[in-house]
Design a protein around this motif. Structure first.
Motif, PDB file in Angstrom:
ATOM      1  N   ILE A   1       0.860  -1.182   0.000  1.00  0.00           N
ATOM      2  CA  ILE A   1       0.000   0.000   0.000  1.00  0.00           C
ATOM      3  C   ILE A   1       0.900   1.237   0.000  1.00  0.00           C
ATOM      4  CG2 ILE A   1      -1.742   1.299   1.277  1.00  0.00           C
ATOM      5  CD1 ILE A   1      -2.699  -1.362   2.458  1.00  0.00           C
ATOM      6  N   PRO A   2       0.835   2.034  -1.046  1.00  0.00           N
ATOM      7  CA  PRO A   2       1.731   3.194  -1.136  1.00  0.00           C
ATOM      8  C   PRO A   2       1.308   4.308  -0.195  1.00  0.00           C
ATOM      9  CG  PRO A   2       0.207   3.230  -2.964  1.00  0.00           C
ATOM     10  CD  PRO A   2      -0.051   1.932  -2.222  1.00  0.00           C
ATOM     11  N   ALA A   3       2.241   5.164   0.111  1.00  0.00           N
ATOM     12  CA  ALA A   3       1.958   6.280   1.002  1.00  0.00           C
ATOM     13  C   ALA A   3       2.706   7.512   0.519  1.00  0.00           C
ATOM     14  CB  ALA A   3       2.362   5.946   2.439  1.00  0.00           C
ATOM     15  N   ALA A   4       2.235   8.649   0.973  1.00  0.00           N
ATOM     16  CA  ALA A   4       2.868   9.913   0.621  1.00  0.00           C
ATOM     17  C   ALA A   4       2.812  10.844   1.818  1.00  0.00           C
ATOM     18  CB  ALA A   4       2.170  10.554  -0.584  1.00  0.00           C
ATOM     19  N   ILE A   5       3.674  11.833   1.810  1.00  0.00           N
ATOM     20  CA  ILE A   5       3.641  12.904   2.800  1.00  0.00           C
ATOM     21  C   ILE A   5       2.951  14.099   2.160  1.00  0.00           C
ATOM     22  CG2 ILE A   5       5.015  14.483   4.198  1.00  0.00           C
ATOM     23  CD1 ILE A   5       7.230  12.367   4.258  1.00  0.00           C
ATOM     24  N   VAL A   6       1.944  14.625   2.829  1.00  0.00           N
ATOM     25  CA  VAL A   6       1.226  15.810   2.350  1.00  0.00           C
ATOM     26  C   VAL A   6       1.310  16.848   3.458  1.00  0.00           C
ATOM     27  CG1 VAL A   6      -0.958  16.745   1.519  1.00  0.00           C
ATOM     28  CG2 VAL A   6      -0.307  14.391   0.941  1.00  0.00           C
ATOM     29  N   THR A   7       2.072  17.895   3.221  1.00  0.00           N
ATOM     30  CA  THR A   7       2.421  18.788   4.323  1.00  0.00           C
ATOM     31  C   THR A   7       2.495  20.237   3.880  1.00  0.00           C
ATOM     32  OG1 THR A   7       4.154  19.265   5.966  1.00  0.00           O
ATOM     33  CG2 THR A   7       4.877  18.346   3.869  1.00  0.00           C
ATOM     34  N   ASN A   8       2.236  21.140   4.814  1.00  0.00           N
ATOM     35  CA  ASN A   8       2.493  22.554   4.583  1.00  0.00           C
ATOM     36  C   ASN A   8       3.936  22.918   4.901  1.00  0.00           C
ATOM     37  OD1 ASN A   8      -0.025  23.246   3.649  1.00  0.00           O
ATOM     38  ND2 ASN A   8      -0.734  24.193   5.546  1.00  0.00           N
TER      39      ASN A   8
ATOM     40  N   ILE B   1       6.204  13.223  -2.005  1.00  0.00           N
ATOM     41  CA  ILE B   1       6.036  14.331  -1.068  1.00  0.00           C
ATOM     42  C   ILE B   1       5.270  15.440  -1.764  1.00  0.00           C
ATOM     43  CG2 ILE B   1       7.197  16.122   0.284  1.00  0.00           C
ATOM     44  CD1 ILE B   1       9.639  14.213   0.421  1.00  0.00           C
ATOM     45  N   VAL B   2       4.237  15.918  -1.106  1.00  0.00           N
ATOM     46  CA  VAL B   2       3.544  17.125  -1.557  1.00  0.00           C
ATOM     47  C   VAL B   2       3.744  18.157  -0.463  1.00  0.00           C
ATOM     48  CG1 VAL B   2       1.372  18.184  -2.243  1.00  0.00           C
ATOM     49  CG2 VAL B   2       1.817  15.778  -2.806  1.00  0.00           C
ATOM     50  N   SER B   3       4.463  19.218  -0.782  1.00  0.00           N
ATOM     51  CA  SER B   3       4.746  20.250   0.207  1.00  0.00           C
ATOM     52  C   SER B   3       4.155  21.574  -0.247  1.00  0.00           C
ATOM     53  CB  SER B   3       6.254  20.401   0.402  1.00  0.00           C
ATOM     54  OG  SER B   3       6.819  21.110  -0.691  1.00  0.00           O
ATOM     55  N   HIS B   4       4.372  22.581   0.576  1.00  0.00           N
ATOM     56  CA  HIS B   4       3.940  23.940   0.236  1.00  0.00           C
ATOM     57  C   HIS B   4       4.512  24.374  -1.111  1.00  0.00           C
ATOM     58  CE1 HIS B   4       4.315  28.364   0.315  1.00  0.00           C
ATOM     59  NE2 HIS B   4       3.160  28.336   0.939  1.00  0.00           N
ATOM     60  N   ASP B   5       5.694  23.847  -1.456  1.00  0.00           N
ATOM     61  CA  ASP B   5       6.351  24.230  -2.709  1.00  0.00           C
ATOM     62  C   ASP B   5       5.636  23.687  -3.937  1.00  0.00           C
ATOM     63  OD1 ASP B   5       8.397  25.294  -1.063  1.00  0.00           O
ATOM     64  OD2 ASP B   5       9.373  23.337  -0.985  1.00  0.00           O
ATOM     65  N   ASP B   6       4.760  22.697  -3.762  1.00  0.00           N
ATOM     66  CA  ASP B   6       4.182  21.973  -4.899  1.00  0.00           C
ATOM     67  C   ASP B   6       2.750  22.373  -5.238  1.00  0.00           C
ATOM     68  OD1 ASP B   6       6.514  20.274  -5.136  1.00  0.00           O
ATOM     69  OD2 ASP B   6       5.811  19.306  -3.296  1.00  0.00           O
ATOM     70  N   VAL B   7       2.165  23.259  -4.461  1.00  0.00           N
ATOM     71  CA  VAL B   7       0.759  23.601  -4.673  1.00  0.00           C
ATOM     72  C   VAL B   7       0.580  25.118  -4.718  1.00  0.00           C
ATOM     73  CG1 VAL B   7      -0.106  21.490  -3.588  1.00  0.00           C
ATOM     74  CG2 VAL B   7       0.250  23.540  -2.185  1.00  0.00           C
ATOM     75  N   THR B   8      -0.513  25.514  -5.327  1.00  0.00           N
ATOM     76  CA  THR B   8      -0.875  26.928  -5.361  1.00  0.00           C
ATOM     77  C   THR B   8      -1.608  27.331  -4.089  1.00  0.00           C
ATOM     78  OG1 THR B   8      -1.060  26.815  -7.769  1.00  0.00           O
ATOM     79  CG2 THR B   8      -2.083  28.706  -6.685  1.00  0.00           C
ATOM     80  N   HIS B   9      -2.434  26.395  -3.607  1.00  0.00           N
ATOM     81  CA  HIS B   9      -3.258  26.664  -2.428  1.00  0.00           C
ATOM     82  C   HIS B   9      -2.959  25.606  -1.367  1.00  0.00           C
ATOM     83  CE1 HIS B   9      -5.443  29.503  -4.911  1.00  0.00           C
ATOM     84  NE2 HIS B   9      -5.647  28.547  -5.797  1.00  0.00           N
ATOM     85  N   PRO B  10      -2.274  25.958  -0.280  1.00  0.00           N
ATOM     86  CA  PRO B  10      -1.947  24.986   0.766  1.00  0.00           C
ATOM     87  C   PRO B  10      -3.163  24.649   1.627  1.00  0.00           C
ATOM     88  CG  PRO B  10      -1.174  27.160   1.399  1.00  0.00           C
ATOM     89  CD  PRO B  10      -1.715  27.302   0.004  1.00  0.00           C
ATOM     90  N   LYS B  11      -2.984  23.711   2.542  1.00  0.00           N
ATOM     91  CA  LYS B  11      -4.041  23.391   3.499  1.00  0.00           C
ATOM     92  C   LYS B  11      -4.497  24.682   4.189  1.00  0.00           C
ATOM     93  CE  LYS B  11      -1.634  19.086   4.729  1.00  0.00           C
ATOM     94  NZ  LYS B  11      -1.014  18.344   5.836  1.00  0.00           N
ATOM     95  N   PRO B  12      -5.792  24.850   4.416  1.00  0.00           N
ATOM     96  CA  PRO B  12      -6.896  23.871   4.387  1.00  0.00           C
ATOM     97  C   PRO B  12      -7.551  23.650   3.031  1.00  0.00           C
ATOM     98  CG  PRO B  12      -7.703  25.946   5.228  1.00  0.00           C
ATOM     99  CD  PRO B  12      -6.233  26.130   5.015  1.00  0.00           C
ATOM    100  N   ASP B  13      -7.010  24.192   1.970  1.00  0.00           N
ATOM    101  CA  ASP B  13      -7.535  23.910   0.638  1.00  0.00           C
ATOM    102  C   ASP B  13      -7.336  22.421   0.316  1.00  0.00           C
ATOM    103  OD1 ASP B  13      -8.274  25.662  -2.005  1.00  0.00           O
ATOM    104  OD2 ASP B  13      -7.144  23.857  -2.561  1.00  0.00           O
TER     105      ASP B  13
END
Length: 218
Positions: A105-112, A132-144
């Protein structure tokens, strides 16, 4: 890949996978002090679950002459240096990661947090923490929802077939909005009850059998 639910697990980073919240707290105080400022527990709570840039911006707004990017870099350097070569995984996390790896079962880190910090954690479990999905990888961080939608896409799994593991309200809101069931582990601030939120008393309670007992959102 296992075809039973969940087909993937997406983890928040600080306070969920690793115990780096104390290191971040110390880093913010040291960097703020270098600008002749103070950083309080109230500041910790105000930025909990936000981005590192939020903390850096707070320091800039109080008069620091350097840029948000420069202060962000300094904060990350402090944390990486403080954690050293041993990843400070929270109790039960390494066992869970081994179970996920064995089950395919694959996993990832999703973080601000920052990629540089999360990369150190991923290196401690390379067989399962593959993205890894970090703040650097998205336009809208959590809570989006964008961070968790991006994580599901990278793992090539539908969001409703993923389980997210979180410890803060912004992260929980992000994952729920992405269409995932969320396991809420204890954090620094209580997370309100709500749909698709499953609460546990301790990090050690999150085992593969527990995750398999959950159901995808209707």
């Amino acid at each position: 890949m296992a075809m039973t639910y969940p087909r993937a697990v997406l983890f928040d980073h600080d306070g969920t996978l690793v115990n780096t919240e104390p290191q971040w707290a110390v880093a913010k105080r040291k960097v703020a002090q270098s600008y002749h400022q103070t950083w309080s527990v109230e500041d910790d709570h105000a930025t909990l679950g936000g981005t590192v840039q939020d903390a850096a911006r707070r320091i800039v707004e109080r008069g620091a002459p350097d840029s948000v990017d420069e202060i962000t870099r300094r904060l990350a350097e402090h944390v990486i240096e403080a954690t050293g070569h041993e990843v400070p995984f929270l109790p039960g996390v390494q066992s869970l990661l081994r179970e996920l790896a064995d089950a395919g079962i694959p996993a990832a880190i999703v973080t601000n947090a920052l990629t540089s910090v999360a990369r150190t954690t991923a290196a401690g479990a390379p067989d399962v923490l593959t993205h890894i999905v970090s703040h650097d990888d998205v336009t809208h961080p959590k809570p989006d929802p964008e961070p968790y939608l991006t994580g599901a896409r990278l793992l090539d799994v539908a969001p409703r077939d993923c389980v997210a593991v979180e410890d803060s309200e912004p992260g929980v809101r992000s994952a729920v909005a992405a269409g995932m069931t969320v396991v809420v582990v204890p954090g620094d601030k209580p997370v309100p009850e709500g749909p698709h939120r499953v609460f546990v008393a301790a990090h050690e309670d999150v085992t593969l059998d527990f995750l398999r007992s959950l159901s995808p959102p209707e």
